[in-house]
Every structure is written in C-alpha cells, then in structure tokens.
Design a protein around this motif. Sequence first.
Motif, PDB file in Angstrom:
ATOM      1  N   LEU A 191      13.294  12.875   0.490  1.00 38.67           N
ATOM      2  CA  LEU A 191      12.294  13.790  -0.049  1.00 38.67           C
ATOM      3  C   LEU A 191      11.671  13.147  -1.279  1.00 38.67           C
ATOM      4  O   LEU A 191      12.362  12.806  -2.243  1.00 38.67           O
ATOM      5  N   LEU A 192      10.355  12.967  -1.231  1.00 35.07           N
ATOM      6  CA  LEU A 192       9.587  12.363  -2.313  1.00 35.07           C
ATOM      7  C   LEU A 192       8.848  13.482  -3.046  1.00 35.07           C
ATOM      8  O   LEU A 192       8.105  14.240  -2.429  1.00 35.07           O
ATOM      9  N   VAL A 193       9.067  13.591  -4.358  1.00 28.81           N
ATOM     10  CA  VAL A 193       8.537  14.706  -5.145  1.00 28.81           C
ATOM     11  C   VAL A 193       7.531  14.183  -6.161  1.00 28.81           C
ATOM     12  O   VAL A 193       7.830  13.265  -6.929  1.00 28.81           O
ATOM     13  N   GLU A 194       6.336  14.778  -6.168  1.00 31.38           N
ATOM     14  CA  GLU A 194       5.284  14.359  -7.101  1.00 31.38           C
ATOM     15  C   GLU A 194       4.731  15.570  -7.834  1.00 31.38           C
ATOM     16  O   GLU A 194       4.313  16.549  -7.219  1.00 31.38           O
ATOM     17  N   GLU A 195       4.727  15.493  -9.159  1.00 29.67           N
ATOM     18  CA  GLU A 195       4.273  16.624  -9.966  1.00 29.67           C
ATOM     19  C   GLU A 195       2.774  16.853  -9.835  1.00 29.67           C
ATOM     20  O   GLU A 195       2.310  17.980  -9.762  1.00 29.67           O
ATOM     21  N   ARG A 196       1.996  15.770  -9.805  1.00 31.32           N
ATOM     22  CA  ARG A 196       0.540  15.914  -9.783  1.00 31.32           C
ATOM     23  C   ARG A 196       0.023  16.063  -8.361  1.00 31.32           C
ATOM     24  O   ARG A 196       0.427  15.323  -7.464  1.00 31.32           O
ATOM     25  N   VAL A 197      -0.864  17.008  -8.151  1.00 30.55           N
ATOM     26  CA  VAL A 197      -1.516  17.167  -6.851  1.00 30.55           C
ATOM     27  C   VAL A 197      -2.554  16.077  -6.669  1.00 30.55           C
ATOM     28  O   VAL A 197      -2.717  15.504  -5.601  1.00 30.55           O
ATOM     29  N   SER A 198      -3.288  15.764  -7.726  1.00 30.19           N
ATOM     30  CA  SER A 198      -4.266  14.681  -7.695  1.00 30.19           C
ATOM     31  C   SER A 198      -4.342  14.062  -9.075  1.00 30.19           C
ATOM     32  O   SER A 198      -4.032  14.699 -10.085  1.00 30.19           O
ATOM     33  N   THR A 199      -4.744  12.799  -9.123  1.00 31.41           N
ATOM     34  CA  THR A 199      -4.861  12.075 -10.373  1.00 31.41           C
ATOM     35  C   THR A 199      -6.254  11.476 -10.461  1.00 31.41           C
ATOM     36  O   THR A 199      -6.765  10.937  -9.489  1.00 31.41           O
ATOM     37  N   GLY A 202       8.318   4.907  -6.524  1.00 30.36           N
ATOM     38  CA  GLY A 202       8.867   5.999  -5.728  1.00 30.36           C
ATOM     39  C   GLY A 202       8.515   5.875  -4.256  1.00 30.36           C
ATOM     40  O   GLY A 202       9.385   6.038  -3.386  1.00 30.36           O
ATOM     41  N   ALA A 203       7.237   5.598  -3.965  1.00 33.74           N
ATOM     42  CA  ALA A 203       6.813   5.491  -2.567  1.00 33.74           C
ATOM     43  C   ALA A 203       7.491   4.316  -1.875  1.00 33.74           C
ATOM     44  O   ALA A 203       7.917   4.418  -0.717  1.00 33.74           O
ATOM     45  N   ALA A 204       7.603   3.179  -2.573  1.00 30.59           N
ATOM     46  CA  ALA A 204       8.236   2.004  -1.968  1.00 30.59           C
ATOM     47  C   ALA A 204       9.727   2.226  -1.746  1.00 30.59           C
ATOM     48  O   ALA A 204      10.292   1.778  -0.735  1.00 30.59           O
ATOM     49  N   THR A 205      10.397   2.923  -2.658  1.00 30.60           N
ATOM     50  CA  THR A 205      11.811   3.261  -2.453  1.00 30.60           C
ATOM     51  C   THR A 205      11.952   4.186  -1.251  1.00 30.60           C
ATOM     52  O   THR A 205      12.870   4.027  -0.427  1.00 30.60           O
ATOM     53  N   ALA A 206      11.023   5.140  -1.128  1.00 34.72           N
ATOM     54  CA  ALA A 206      11.053   6.069   0.016  1.00 34.72           C
ATOM     55  C   ALA A 206      10.846   5.329   1.325  1.00 34.72           C
ATOM     56  O   ALA A 206      11.530   5.605   2.327  1.00 34.72           O
ATOM     57  N   GLU A 260      -6.793  -1.218  -7.417  1.00 34.06           N
ATOM     58  CA  GLU A 260      -7.349   0.051  -7.884  1.00 34.06           C
ATOM     59  C   GLU A 260      -6.280   1.098  -7.588  1.00 34.06           C
ATOM     60  O   GLU A 260      -6.035   1.445  -6.435  1.00 34.06           O
ATOM     61  N   ARG A 261      -5.620   1.587  -8.640  1.00 34.51           N
ATOM     62  CA  ARG A 261      -4.368   2.290  -8.485  1.00 34.51           C
ATOM     63  C   ARG A 261      -4.434   3.592  -7.703  1.00 34.51           C
ATOM     64  O   ARG A 261      -3.501   3.924  -6.952  1.00 34.51           O
ATOM     65  N   LEU A 262      -5.479   4.379  -7.843  1.00 38.07           N
ATOM     66  CA  LEU A 262      -5.508   5.671  -7.163  1.00 38.07           C
ATOM     67  C   LEU A 262      -5.428   5.495  -5.647  1.00 38.07           C
ATOM     68  O   LEU A 262      -4.630   6.135  -4.966  1.00 38.07           O
ATOM     69  N   ALA A 263      -6.264   4.600  -5.116  1.00 31.44           N
ATOM     70  CA  ALA A 263      -6.271   4.364  -3.669  1.00 31.44           C
ATOM     71  C   ALA A 263      -4.998   3.656  -3.222  1.00 31.44           C
ATOM     72  O   ALA A 263      -4.448   3.949  -2.148  1.00 31.44           O
ATOM     73  N   PHE A 264      -4.511   2.721  -4.020  1.00 35.01           N
ATOM     74  CA  PHE A 264      -3.308   1.970  -3.688  1.00 35.01           C
ATOM     75  C   PHE A 264      -2.096   2.889  -3.621  1.00 35.01           C
ATOM     76  O   PHE A 264      -1.300   2.838  -2.677  1.00 35.01           O
ATOM     77  N   ASP A 265      -1.953   3.748  -4.634  1.00 37.14           N
ATOM     78  CA  ASP A 265      -0.816   4.675  -4.656  1.00 37.14           C
ATOM     79  C   ASP A 265      -0.856   5.634  -3.472  1.00 37.14           C
ATOM     80  O   ASP A 265       0.177   5.943  -2.859  1.00 37.14           O
ATOM     81  N   GLU A 266      -2.050   6.103  -3.131  1.00 34.82           N
ATOM     82  CA  GLU A 266      -2.186   7.022  -2.007  1.00 34.82           C
ATOM     83  C   GLU A 266      -1.828   6.330  -0.698  1.00 34.82           C
ATOM     84  O   GLU A 266      -1.195   6.930   0.188  1.00 34.82           O
ATOM     85  N   ALA A 267      -2.204   5.065  -0.557  1.00 35.41           N
ATOM     86  CA  ALA A 267      -1.868   4.313   0.650  1.00 35.41           C
ATOM     87  C   ALA A 267      -0.352   4.160   0.797  1.00 35.41           C
ATOM     88  O   ALA A 267       0.193   4.296   1.897  1.00 35.41           O
ATOM     89  N   LEU A 268       0.335   3.911  -0.311  1.00 39.24           N
ATOM     90  CA  LEU A 268       1.792   3.795  -0.263  1.00 39.24           C
ATOM     91  C   LEU A 268       2.443   5.128   0.105  1.00 39.24           C
ATOM     92  O   LEU A 268       3.379   5.172   0.913  1.00 39.24           O
TER      93      LEU A 268
END
Length: 412
Positions: free
Chosen positions: A42-50, A27-31, A115-123
């Motif tokens: 508009l990028l929509v994410e259900e979870r506030v934090s993981t 999603g982030a890369a498509t955005a 490490e996915r949490l930090a990687f996803d947040e960076a994207l």
Amino acid sequence: MPSTRHDGADQTDTVWDVVIVGAGPAGAATAITLARFGQRVLLVEERVSTSFKLGESLPPTSIGLVKHFLGDLEDPEQDHPGLFRTAGNVSLWATEQADVTDFFFTLTGYGLCVERLAFDEALRSNAIATGASLLTGVRFESCARSADPSFNWQLTLSSETRTQQYRARYLVDCTGRRAAVAKSLGVPIVDSDDKLFAYAQWYSFIGEDDDRYTRIEAAPNGWWYSNRLPSTEGNESRRLVVFHSDKDLPAARMAARLEGFDQVLQDSTHIAPLLKARGYQACGTIRGAPANSQRLQDFCGDAWMAVGDAAQAYDPLSSQGIDKALRTASHAGHMIHYALTDCPQGTVGGLDKRNEFVHQYDEQQRQLWQTYLSQRDFYYGIQPRWSDQPFWQRRRQVTKTSGSGNLPVKSA
C-alpha cells in the motif's frame, strides 16, 4: 475516505505486507520492487496533486536505473513524459573557464533532465500496474506496535473526511526531508547545520532553444544551476534557473523576490547572457526548497525502514537525488522482501536491525553518507575564488571539521 487509485487500497481489514508512506520516486520505486516480488503493498500519498517540484539532471550512468523502473527509453511506442535528453554539462567552478563534459562519448550518449511532476506520476502509475495499491489525499498521523502476531503495525491515516486504521507487517518512510514516520518513532535528524536553500525561477520564450547542456556556475554567494525543460506549449522553450545559497545571507533574501533574483543573476558569467541572447522572460513565481545536507540517526529498525531523502538528503551539487532515491529503493525493496520471507508469520521478532538483510541496508546507508560527505567537501573545496565570502568560508570550515562525518544532532 481518500482518493483511491486501486480497488484494494481502501480495504482497512487487509493486513498489508508493506505500507509505504510517501509516493515520490523513492516510495514508488520501493513499491515497484516489492510488488514485483508479489508482496501486498500500500502506497500512501498525502497530496492529491502537486504544482511544483524542482527538476534534476541525471548522468548517463543513471539511465539503466530509470529503464529498470520505467521501461525501455528507446522504445518509440512507450511514452516517457518528464524526461528530456541532455548532451552534457558545462560548469564554471574552479576557474572562470568553462569545463565541458560531453555525454556523446559515454555508453548511452546522453543524460536526462527530469521534469519531476510527470516523472513522479509515471513511477506511481507503474507501481499500480505492477500490483501496488495507491491512496492519495491521505495524511500519516501515527503508528503503534501491534500485539497481534499476524502484523507489526497499526497505522492511523486521515483524509479531509475521516480517519481510519490500517495494518502492516512492515513500514517504510519515504516522506522526504520531513521524515514523518521516523519522527513519530522518535528517531532524530542529524544535520550538518548548513542553511543551503534553493530558489527556482522558470523562464520561457517563443522559439527553439537548441542548448541541451546542464549548466552549473559558482558565484560569490552560492552557485547556479540551469537546464532546458520539455514544454507542452507548442514552440515555447522553457528553462529552469536555480540559485543555491545559505538562507541567512543577504543574497538569498534578495533571490526570494523576482527583482532581487534578477539582480543577483546579472552577476553570473554565462547563465544571464544565455537567457538574454535567447530572449527568455521570467514566468511564474519564485519557488524555494531546503537543500541542506541531513540524515537520520538510524536508517531502519524493528520492522521499519527509511528510504530516499527521508533516510538522508543531499546537497543538490551532488546531482544524486533521484539516482539515490531509485537505487536505494531497489536495495530497500529487496532487503524488506528477504526479511519478510525470513519471517513469514510477520511477527516482530526477526525483523529488527539484527536481521541480516536489514543490517545490510543500514550498513549501505552509512557508507553512502560517508562517501557523500567526502565528495561534497571535495567539490566545495576545489573552488578557490571568493574565499573572503561567508558562503565559501563556511564550506571550507566544514571541510576541515567533517572528515569523521560526525554531525550534531538536530531535533526532528
């Protein structure tokens, strides 16, 4: 309403060019791709934090792709949390002898452990910096076709406090294996009917672990993956160990509990000795996640598209999860931009599957699926040991029957 990360995200009167549901790597890369073209995203994410996501290893051939979305990995002034350099792969697969692949001799000289949490947040942060808007804590409820010629979709999104409507010209499903948008559109999931499940346990010890190899090991009832992870706790070393097996097998049921996980792990040839030699101790709880192969019957349609695991999800043995997410996100972003540009008024006509650009994406996804099936079946097929065990018997049967890639349809 939701937690916002951009001032324009809560403007329900806005007609968004593209609404992307799901803000993981796909999603982030498509955005990022669409925002670079100047599209209103508009990028929509259900979870506030993981608090949990399994890590993954990337080969040297994926480094350029990561740089494309996150910037120069060699720049000392750029912080790239969640990325840890790996030296190569050590695998015990077809035989009991270790097969070593050294990345030193590649163009980059290294691979990456993510490490996915930090990687996803960076994207996600880069998507915002590029111009996309982000809503977190928002759940996708439904979507309906619009009679207004200026937009194609009316989406219903809800948070803990209220429900609101959003308008979009194009809709992208990046909700992972759930494929929530596709499911709401009645698109079924095609499943290979395997029951592969991943059981993850973290280990730690105080001291330096200089092992930078990704380790993969076949076992009687499945296979193991392990990698050292970056740590934020001073001189603490952390390692992720994952057991992959079919969920209905006794070994899988054992691995779901710490005592059983340790018991199954003791049968490994080199991962258990590696942990013991360095004094690693289990920390935290065992986490599980589906790891079976699946795909949508249709990857895209009239003004919508599925990207990443929502479109097709792979067995982790392929090591293609993040690479596929980023690569197909780039292609999807380009195709959506061209389709929207081809149809500047945003009407439904011209944005359906017959559109040249959308058709290209659909064809690419079908080719990727066929290639994946061939590679998966090949690697499971070259492992000759434990042919009497159910885990391997099942995969040999799949190898014999899945050459056409025609899989039964499972209800979404």
